[in-house]
Motif scaffolding. Structure first.
Motif, PDB file in Angstrom:
ATOM      1  N   UNK A 160       0.782  -1.236   0.077  1.00 29.82           N
ATOM      2  CA  UNK A 160      -0.159  -0.061   0.028  1.00 29.82           C
ATOM      3  C   UNK A 160       0.890   1.313  -0.069  1.00 29.82           C
ATOM      4  N   UNK A 161       1.939   1.210   1.023  1.00 31.89           N
ATOM      5  CA  UNK A 161       2.833   2.430   0.968  1.00 31.89           C
ATOM      6  C   UNK A 161       3.496   2.852  -0.254  1.00 31.89           C
ATOM      7  N   UNK A 171       2.366   7.737  -5.772  1.00 28.51           N
ATOM      8  CA  UNK A 171       3.574   8.320  -4.929  1.00 28.51           C
ATOM      9  C   UNK A 171       3.662   7.231  -3.781  1.00 28.51           C
ATOM     10  N   UNK A 172       4.886   7.255  -3.062  1.00 33.41           N
ATOM     11  CA  UNK A 172       5.309   6.492  -2.117  1.00 33.41           C
ATOM     12  C   UNK A 172       5.052   7.201  -0.721  1.00 33.41           C
ATOM     13  N   UNK A 173       4.860   6.332   0.342  1.00 25.58           N
ATOM     14  CA  UNK A 173       4.640   7.049   1.706  1.00 25.58           C
ATOM     15  C   UNK A 173       5.639   8.126   1.957  1.00 25.58           C
ATOM     16  N   UNK A 174       6.961   7.838   1.752  1.00 26.66           N
ATOM     17  CA  UNK A 174       7.922   8.901   2.108  1.00 26.66           C
ATOM     18  C   UNK A 174       7.862  10.253   1.190  1.00 26.66           C
ATOM     19  N   UNK A 178       7.119  13.847   2.655  1.00 26.86           N
ATOM     20  CA  UNK A 178       8.078  14.824   2.237  1.00 26.86           C
ATOM     21  C   UNK A 178       7.116  16.042   1.790  1.00 26.86           C
ATOM     22  N   UNK A 179       5.923  15.704   0.973  1.00 27.19           N
ATOM     23  CA  UNK A 179       5.430  17.001   0.445  1.00 27.19           C
ATOM     24  C   UNK A 179       4.324  17.793   1.524  1.00 27.19           C
ATOM     25  N   UNK A 180       3.992  16.942   2.556  1.00 30.54           N
ATOM     26  CA  UNK A 180       2.915  17.576   3.394  1.00 30.54           C
ATOM     27  C   UNK A 180       3.384  19.029   3.920  1.00 30.54           C
TER      28      UNK A 180
END
Ligand SMILES: [Zn+2]
Length: 562
Positions: A160-161, A171-174, A178-180
């Protein structure tokens, strides 16, 4: 990752000479065993880093197939030496060395069956085929139920990540994390945050009593209970009384609350509001400056990574382990009274420069200079007996990057101290919240995790309640290592204490100090498994660990707020 009363001199060539009379040569009864052990570990370390690099031959030009042959031969010699040795009447320290060697042989120095299998590729293929529509009830039955469930959850979490959908992109989780902090528009930030829903579902299903996580935590709490353990007991090896752990965590969280504005926020705003430093330094921290800044800073501290033999593999690559880590490609070895440098390897994947990536690189280099400084007999030439301590000492130098003087010298631009402290502590207080969450879930395994998380984040982060969202479920450690988050939370308390003590005893080092590395090596880095972590810490501090230094550090944000 270390000998009593010996003075180390670090030489420019990455070698260290050692004072006469304290050479840790293995005593006679174990000399054959320990020599074979050192050789076996050397070949295994070389195999491990060659595979991690995705390469077919070592940096020294030995083909993987030949490394495996050498490893098998060394392992045979070790097994024979253990079988043929006479070990009656060993001194206590030799006995401990022998036990360690035997345990490591069983656990880590396993037989190599084929010459090129790469674990990462196999795991990637298996997770693509994994069934994530399973029923956690039947899957978690039987003696290995917890392990089976945890592995399935982790595979589904990972899948899922890696496949989050956002605005038509995967996109991946990291990347989402990083975008938030850099996504200014609140509605877009909310959608970005909600794109993590598949991860939450993989971990906590519909949050009902049969959810994968709720089953896992019941099994984990029962196992800890049966073993007489607890989440809090994880702090004992650094000398922290389990009975005070929860109170320490809440004092850190209360202190964070006191330095942040008194208004309710949404969960997708947390990273953004703490991200001012990240946004201000975005232009200054490009990908191209990561290595030069890292190398220059550590050289200024007397830890020239080139001379110490540190190797870096920082380029993204298909099939590469997504997690940053540092390991031994070779351990320091004593030959004819002089130490031969090891070959620490730091692995990470950087597509961009950012405050987080720079922080991570400085942290991995912290591990690398630590293991480069271990000066112990082969049986003890290893990481210390506490992950918590290991993680903390990797940050002693790294956390200087949040000081304005450091930023001016190494980045040519500095952000106001309160912004920098919020950037430094946002991740730490989130880890602390997860540690508190795990403690509370393990005390009351029938609780609703969404509600437990809502209570914690509403109180300490002023985050609006969203008990319908399992937004806590984004850390792999919650699944594969229940209770592990405490290492980060107590580790932050420990590192703040060690950093304050280092400044008190040796002076400031934000702008470099070439006597720093030999000084810290002598007191914290050199012991490996030779001394218990707790003793190393308490000798250095002159007392047990306490949370005061972290609370004082955080309070600097309040003192200078407008
Ligand atoms: Zn680390």
């Amino acid at each position: 990752m270390y000998r009593n009363g010996c003075v180390l001199t670090l030489l420019a060539g990455g070698l260290a000479s050692i004072g006469a009379g304290c050479a840790p040569s293995p005593r006679a009864p174990l000399s054959a065993v320990e020599a074979a052990y050192e050789d076996t570990r050397f070949e295994k370390d070389q195999i491990d880093v060659t595979r991690a690099r995705g390469a077919q031959s070592s940096r020294r030009g030995i083909a993987l197939i030949d490394l495996v042959a050498r490893y098998r031969a060394a392992r045979e010699r070790l097994t024979a030496a253990l079988r043929d040795g006479a070990f009656a009447g060993l001194h206590a320290e030799d006995r401990r060395a022998l036990d360690l060697i035997q345990r490591t042989l069983e656990k880590d120095l396993v037989e190599e069956k084929d010459d090129s299998a790469t674990g990462a590729a196999t795991a990637g293929g298996a997770s693509a085929a994994v069934d994530c529509g399973y029923d956690p009830g039947p899957l978690s039955q039987g003696p290995d139920g917890m392990k089976t469930l945890s592995e399935r959850m982790y595979a589904c979490f990972g899948r899922a990540a890696r496949h989050l959908s956002f605005e038509g992109q995967t996109l991946d989780r990291l990347t989402v994390f990083g975008l938030l902090p850099v996504t200014g528009e609140p509605e877009r930030r909310k959608r970005l945050f909600l794109s993590m829903q598949p991860i939450w579902t993989a971990v906590n299903g519909d949050d009902g009593p049969n959810s994968p996580y709720r089953r896992l935590v019941r099994l984990s709490a029962a196992k800890m209970g049966a073993d007489g353990k607890s989440v809090e007991a994880g702090a004992k090896d650094v000398g922290v009384d389990p009975a005070v752990v929860e109170e320490w965590l809440t004092s850190v969280l209360e202190s964070w609350r006191s330095i942040t504005p008194d208004r309710e926020i949404e969960p997708w705003d947390f990273g953004y509001l703490a991200g001012q430093a990240s946004r201000l330094l975005r232009a200054a921290i490009t990908k191209d400056i990561l290595r030069p800044v890292n190398d220059r800073y550590y050289k200024d501290l007397g830890a020239d990574v080139g001379a110490l033999g540190v190797q870096y593999d920082l380029e993204p690559r298909e099939g590469k382990n997504p997690v940053a880590f540092t390991t031994f490609g070779a351990r320091p070895r004593l030959r004819d009274g002089a130490w031969i440098a090891g070959e620490p390897w730091a692995f990470a994947s950087y597509r961009i420069g950012s405050i987080d990536n720079l922080n991570e690189l400085l942290h991995e280099s912290g591990h690398a200079i630590h293991i480069a400084a271990i000066r112990a007999r082969p049986a003890f030439e290893d990481w210390p007996d506490s992950d918590l301590f290991t993680e903390a000492i990797a940050d002693i130098a790294a956390l200087e990057m949040f000081e304005p003087e450091w930023q001016r010298k190494y980045l040519g631009a500095a952000v106001p101290l309160p912004d920098s402290l919020r950037a430094k502590y946002a991740g730490i207080v989130m880890d602390t919240a997860w540690a508190l969450f795990e403690i509370r879930m393990h005390h009351s395994p029938e609780s609703d995790p969404n509600q437990v998380w809502t209570d914690i984040t509403r109180r300490y982060f002023r985050i609006r309640p969203h008990p319908e969202l399992s937004w806590w479920a984004v850390r792999g450690q919650l699944i594969d290592l229940p209770g592990y988050m405490l290492n980060y939370a107590v580790g932050a308390i420990l590192v703040a204490d060690l950093r304050a003590r280092a400044r008190e005893l040796h002076g400031a080092y934000a702008e470099g100090d070439t006597t720093w590395y030999p000084w810290v090596s002598e007191r914290l880095y050199r012991f490996g498994l030779e001394r218990p972590t707790r003793q190393v810490i308490e000798d250095f501090l002159g007392r047990p660990v306490a949370p005061r230094a972290l609370l004082d550090d955080l309070a600097r944000a309040r003192d200078t707020s407008p």
